[in-house]
Design a protein around this motif. Sequence first.
Motif, short mmCIF file in Angstrom:
data_model
loop_
_atom_site.label_atom_id
_atom_site.label_comp_id
_atom_site.label_asym_id
_atom_site.label_seq_id
_atom_site.Cartn_x
_atom_site.Cartn_y
_atom_site.Cartn_z
N THR A 231 -8.15 -5.83 -9.39
CA THR A 231 -7.31 -6.38 -8.32
C THR A 231 -8.04 -6.44 -6.99
OG1 THR A 231 -5.35 -5.51 -9.40
CG2 THR A 231 -5.14 -6.06 -7.07
N HIS A 232 -8.87 -5.44 -6.70
CA HIS A 232 -9.47 -5.31 -5.38
C HIS A 232 -10.91 -5.82 -5.28
CE1 HIS A 232 -6.09 -2.49 -5.27
NE2 HIS A 232 -6.06 -2.76 -3.98
N MET B 217 -11.69 -8.77 -3.12
CA MET B 217 -11.28 -8.59 -1.73
C MET B 217 -12.45 -8.11 -0.87
SD MET B 217 -7.59 -6.81 -2.05
CE MET B 217 -6.24 -7.56 -2.92
N LEU C 226 -13.35 -5.17 0.06
CA LEU C 226 -12.93 -4.19 1.06
C LEU C 226 -14.05 -3.18 1.29
CD1 LEU C 226 -9.32 -3.61 -0.25
CD2 LEU C 226 -9.99 -4.90 1.77
N LEU D 79 -7.47 -0.23 -10.61
CA LEU D 79 -7.36 -0.99 -9.37
C LEU D 79 -8.56 -1.89 -9.10
CD1 LEU D 79 -5.93 1.86 -7.12
CD2 LEU D 79 -4.68 0.08 -8.36
N GLU D 80 -9.66 -1.68 -9.81
CA GLU D 80 -10.86 -2.46 -9.55
C GLU D 80 -10.67 -3.97 -9.74
OE1 GLU D 80 -15.52 -2.82 -10.82
OE2 GLU D 80 -14.53 -0.90 -11.05
N ARG E 264 0.84 -1.21 0.00
CA ARG E 264 0.00 0.00 0.00
C ARG E 264 0.87 1.25 0.00
NH1 ARG E 264 -3.82 -2.10 4.69
NH2 ARG E 264 -5.13 -3.48 3.49
N VAL F 60 -11.15 0.69 -5.25
CA VAL F 60 -10.69 -0.25 -4.23
C VAL F 60 -11.85 -0.90 -3.50
CG1 VAL F 60 -9.35 -0.45 -2.09
CG2 VAL F 60 -8.46 0.90 -4.00
#
Length: 86
Positions: A34-35, A38, A40, A31-32, A5, A80
């Motif tokens: 990848t995240h 997750m 988050l 970044l979508e 990060r 993210v």
Amino acid sequence: MHSNRAVTAFLMAGSPYKYVSTVPNDDSLDLEPTHYDMKLTEEEFDAAGGVLANTLDHFDVPEKEKNEVLGAFTAHKDEVISGTIK
């Protein structure tokens, strides 16, 4: 993960280094993908931003530069946390 990060924020804030994607010929900060899985939350993202802000304060980063880093970090919030808002 915390160091990733920090490195990402450092690169996004205009460091002398260049972000290089693992996807050939794609240097975008999308970044979508990848995240997304997750899942988050906004609270987790904000907590990570708080850790980043505290770290910058700990190392006496000047306010202007601190705001640049935090601005670069928060600019990608929707990407993210996309897994919990879509």
